[in-house]
Design a protein around this motif. Structure first.
Motif, PDB file in Angstrom:
ATOM      1  N   CYS A  54       0.182  47.288 -12.363  1.00  0.00           N
ATOM      2  CA  CYS A  54       1.117  48.372 -12.102  1.00  0.00           C
ATOM      3  C   CYS A  54       2.155  47.923 -11.098  1.00  0.00           C
ATOM      4  O   CYS A  54       3.311  48.272 -11.178  1.00  0.00           O
ATOM      5  CB  CYS A  54       0.377  49.602 -11.573  1.00  0.00           C
ATOM      6  SG  CYS A  54      -0.722  50.334 -12.803  1.00  0.00           S
ATOM      7  N   LYS A  85       5.197  52.036 -26.968  1.00  0.00           N
ATOM      8  CA  LYS A  85       4.338  52.849 -27.831  1.00  0.00           C
ATOM      9  C   LYS A  85       2.947  52.223 -27.949  1.00  0.00           C
ATOM     10  O   LYS A  85       1.923  52.898 -27.802  1.00  0.00           O
ATOM     11  CB  LYS A  85       4.982  52.990 -29.219  1.00  0.00           C
ATOM     12  CG  LYS A  85       4.186  53.894 -30.159  1.00  0.00           C
ATOM     13  CD  LYS A  85       4.800  53.908 -31.550  1.00  0.00           C
ATOM     14  CE  LYS A  85       3.930  54.699 -32.519  1.00  0.00           C
ATOM     15  NZ  LYS A  85       4.433  54.637 -33.905  1.00  0.00           N
ATOM     16  N   ALA A 106       1.700  50.005 -25.882  1.00  0.00           N
ATOM     17  CA  ALA A 106       1.122  49.966 -24.526  1.00  0.00           C
ATOM     18  C   ALA A 106       0.417  51.271 -24.192  1.00  0.00           C
ATOM     19  O   ALA A 106      -0.671  51.273 -23.612  1.00  0.00           O
ATOM     20  CB  ALA A 106       2.225  49.681 -23.507  1.00  0.00           C
ATOM     21  N   ILE A 107       1.026  52.404 -24.577  1.00  0.00           N
ATOM     22  CA  ILE A 107       0.426  53.718 -24.315  1.00  0.00           C
ATOM     23  C   ILE A 107      -0.835  53.910 -25.149  1.00  0.00           C
ATOM     24  O   ILE A 107      -1.864  54.396 -24.661  1.00  0.00           O
ATOM     25  CB  ILE A 107       1.450  54.845 -24.590  1.00  0.00           C
ATOM     26  CG1 ILE A 107       2.578  54.787 -23.547  1.00  0.00           C
ATOM     27  CG2 ILE A 107       0.780  56.215 -24.559  1.00  0.00           C
ATOM     28  CD1 ILE A 107       3.779  55.640 -23.879  1.00  0.00           C
ATOM     29  N   GLU A 108      -0.784  53.469 -26.417  1.00  0.00           N
ATOM     30  CA  GLU A 108      -1.955  53.581 -27.298  1.00  0.00           C
ATOM     31  C   GLU A 108      -3.129  52.762 -26.763  1.00  0.00           C
ATOM     32  O   GLU A 108      -4.275  53.179 -26.809  1.00  0.00           O
ATOM     33  CB  GLU A 108      -1.595  53.106 -28.705  1.00  0.00           C
ATOM     34  CG  GLU A 108      -0.688  54.077 -29.471  1.00  0.00           C
ATOM     35  CD  GLU A 108      -0.191  53.483 -30.777  1.00  0.00           C
ATOM     36  OE1 GLU A 108      -0.518  52.308 -31.073  1.00  0.00           O
ATOM     37  OE2 GLU A 108       0.546  54.184 -31.501  1.00  0.00           O
ATOM     38  N   ARG A 109      -2.795  51.556 -26.253  1.00  0.00           N
ATOM     39  CA  ARG A 109      -3.834  50.644 -25.759  1.00  0.00           C
ATOM     40  C   ARG A 109      -4.194  50.892 -24.292  1.00  0.00           C
ATOM     41  O   ARG A 109      -5.117  50.274 -23.782  1.00  0.00           O
ATOM     42  CB  ARG A 109      -3.337  49.190 -25.886  1.00  0.00           C
ATOM     43  CG  ARG A 109      -3.095  48.714 -27.293  1.00  0.00           C
ATOM     44  CD  ARG A 109      -4.431  48.348 -27.937  1.00  0.00           C
ATOM     45  NE  ARG A 109      -4.204  47.748 -29.212  1.00  0.00           N
ATOM     46  CZ  ARG A 109      -3.903  46.454 -29.407  1.00  0.00           C
ATOM     47  NH1 ARG A 109      -3.773  45.641 -28.377  1.00  0.00           N
ATOM     48  NH2 ARG A 109      -3.727  45.981 -30.626  1.00  0.00           N
ATOM     49  N   LYS A 110      -3.376  51.698 -23.614  1.00  0.00           N
ATOM     50  CA  LYS A 110      -3.483  51.843 -22.154  1.00  0.00           C
ATOM     51  C   LYS A 110      -3.365  50.464 -21.491  1.00  0.00           C
ATOM     52  O   LYS A 110      -4.109  50.125 -20.557  1.00  0.00           O
ATOM     53  CB  LYS A 110      -4.802  52.522 -21.766  1.00  0.00           C
ATOM     54  CG  LYS A 110      -4.886  53.969 -22.229  1.00  0.00           C
ATOM     55  CD  LYS A 110      -6.172  54.619 -21.775  1.00  0.00           C
ATOM     56  CE  LYS A 110      -6.202  56.115 -22.047  1.00  0.00           C
ATOM     57  NZ  LYS A 110      -6.042  56.477 -23.449  1.00  0.00           N
ATOM     58  N   SER A 111      -2.408  49.673 -21.992  1.00  0.00           N
ATOM     59  CA  SER A 111      -2.229  48.297 -21.505  1.00  0.00           C
ATOM     60  C   SER A 111      -1.059  48.195 -20.535  1.00  0.00           C
ATOM     61  O   SER A 111       0.093  48.350 -20.914  1.00  0.00           O
ATOM     62  CB  SER A 111      -1.992  47.348 -22.696  1.00  0.00           C
ATOM     63  OG  SER A 111      -1.564  46.084 -22.250  1.00  0.00           O
ATOM     64  N   SER A 112      -1.365  47.922 -19.273  1.00  0.00           N
ATOM     65  CA  SER A 112      -0.308  47.755 -18.280  1.00  0.00           C
ATOM     66  C   SER A 112       0.444  46.444 -18.501  1.00  0.00           C
ATOM     67  O   SER A 112       1.596  46.297 -18.106  1.00  0.00           O
ATOM     68  CB  SER A 112      -0.894  47.789 -16.867  1.00  0.00           C
ATOM     69  OG  SER A 112      -1.911  46.831 -16.737  1.00  0.00           O
ATOM     70  N   ALA A 166       2.994  47.332 -21.047  1.00  0.00           N
ATOM     71  CA  ALA A 166       3.941  48.255 -20.409  1.00  0.00           C
ATOM     72  C   ALA A 166       4.937  47.485 -19.550  1.00  0.00           C
ATOM     73  O   ALA A 166       6.142  47.764 -19.564  1.00  0.00           O
ATOM     74  CB  ALA A 166       3.184  49.264 -19.554  1.00  0.00           C
TER      75      ALA A 166
END
Length: 397
Positions: free
Chosen positions: A3, A190, A192-198, A201
């Motif tokens: 992050c 898109k 990144a949000i599906e995978r919750k991958s920072s 992102a």
């Protein structure tokens, strides 16, 4: 940690030391959406660097040439990352006891040096074009003194190009770059949000920030055609983009140099290690008797080398502390990304003023001021032996 990386993209304008892409760039799973979009981004950078470079030269646009160089450094950074990632993740050896992570840091330093040099040369070229247009007498004088890199006659041809401004077709290339980068941003975010991958992102934000330089190029090229006698806007755009590149280059150079000098890790990483270690201690019956006193570490490329100091009851056996060590290392290693080594030091909880600083040998007990006794004895024996040998030779003589 990741992050933090995303925030860096937003606040510093651009960041070229992006080893966060490697997980997707080196993956062999071509069907994975994350892998696919990352490689599409790499291919887009290649096409845009070539397209904008050729277009900027043909259409006489300083801003587009500067933007092309910007895309090129992205590309060089990606390939240099791919070249160093295999080395940086190799296990430690007797020759490199802390691993090979600094190989990637050296690669990042090489890329940021390219940014600094390229940005400076682009800025110098744009400033020269502006000088020729607005202060021709000073430009002529500088050319005769050999201060202008392109010479006097070439300076006049530049003036001719600037007077006409960049070809309007250069604007289409800049606009196309903005569209492509914005699409890459949305597609990557898109997933990144599906995978919750920072990681993804951060890569998505990277695409959006890249489009800022293309927007500058588009505005300056378009402005040179919309407004009367505004052909100077294009070299001004080139100058602005070169300053953005120099700023990014300096930021990355500073980061790499600090890493090579073993600067301490950011507080966010220390907090993550502390949190995971405390959760590990909470799972064992005697964990409440352990006090985490200090955490420190250094970054080595993509690897973090961390140290933890723990205070335990002095009655504990080595076997007991060993159990705690394995428990904490397992938990931290599985929960905190990037940890390559976790070293633990146990001290008795009866001693309060103990820090990592005590591991360093004080200057007043260094070998130079007080040699080891056996060393003195060896020197004395060697000296005595030499003297006896010389005396023997003299007597025989």
């Amino acid at each position: 940690m990741s992050c933090q990386h995303v925030r860096n993209h937003g606040s510093h304008g651009h960041h070229h030391h992006h080893h966060h892409d490697t997980a997707y760039l080196v993956s062999k799973n071509k069907r994975d959406p994350g892998v696919r979009i990352t490689r599409i981004g790499l291919l887009a950078n290649l096409c845009m660097a070539v397209g904008k470079g050729v277009g900027g030269y043909v259409f006489h646009s300083q801003a587009l040439v500067a933007d092309a160089y910007h895309a090129l450094t992205d590309l060089v950074s990606d390939f240099m990352t791919l070249a160093t990632v295999t080395w940086s993740l190799k296990p430690p050896s007797s020759k490199f006891p802390t691993g090979y992570g600094k190989v990637e840091t050296l690669g990042a330093l090489g890329v940021s040096s390219l940014l600094l040099c390229g940005g400076f040369l682009m800025g110098l070229n744009a400033a020269e074009v502006l000088l020729v247009q607005f202060f021709p007498d000073i430009a002529d004088m500088a050319a005769h003194l050999g201060l202008l890199g392109h010479g006097h006659s070439h300076g006049h041809s530049h003036s001719h190009d600037v007077a006409h401004g960049p070809n309007i077709n250069a604007a289409w290339l800049a606009a196309g770059s903005i569209v492509i980068k914005e699409w890459l941003y949305r597609a990557t975010m898109k997933i990144a949000i599906e995978r919750k991958s920072s990681v993804l992102a951060s890569n998505a934000v990277h695409h959006r920030v890249d489009s800022l330089t293309s927007i500058v190029a588009l505005l300056t090229i378009g402005g040179a055609h919309v407004f009367t006698d505004a052909s100077w806007l294009d070299p001004v755009g080139g100058l602005l983009i070169s300053l953005m590149v120099i700023r990014a280059g300096w930021g990355n150079t500073k980061t790499s140099l600090l890493e090579l000098a073993d600067v301490g890790v950011e507080q966010e990483m220390i907090d993550s290690v502390r949190k995971s270690a405390m959760k590990a201690l909470a799972t064992t019956p005697n964990g409440s008797e352990v006090e985490i006193r200090d955490i420190q570490g250094v970054k080595s490329g993509p690897n973090y080398l961390m140290d933890i100091e723990m205070a335990v009851p002095e009655t504990w056996s080595v076997g007991h502390t060993r159990h705690i060590e394995e428990l904490v290392r397992g938990r931290v290693g599985s929960r905190v990304r990037g940890i390559k080594r976790l070293k633990m030091r146990f001290t008795p909880n009866t001693e309060r003023e103990i820090t990592f600083a005590e591991e360093f040998i004080a200057a007043d007990i260094s070998p130079r001021s007080s040699p080891e006794p056996e060393m003195e004895d060896n020197v004395a024996e060697a000296a005595t032996g030499t003297k006896l040998e010389v005396d023997g030779v003299r007597k025989r003589g």
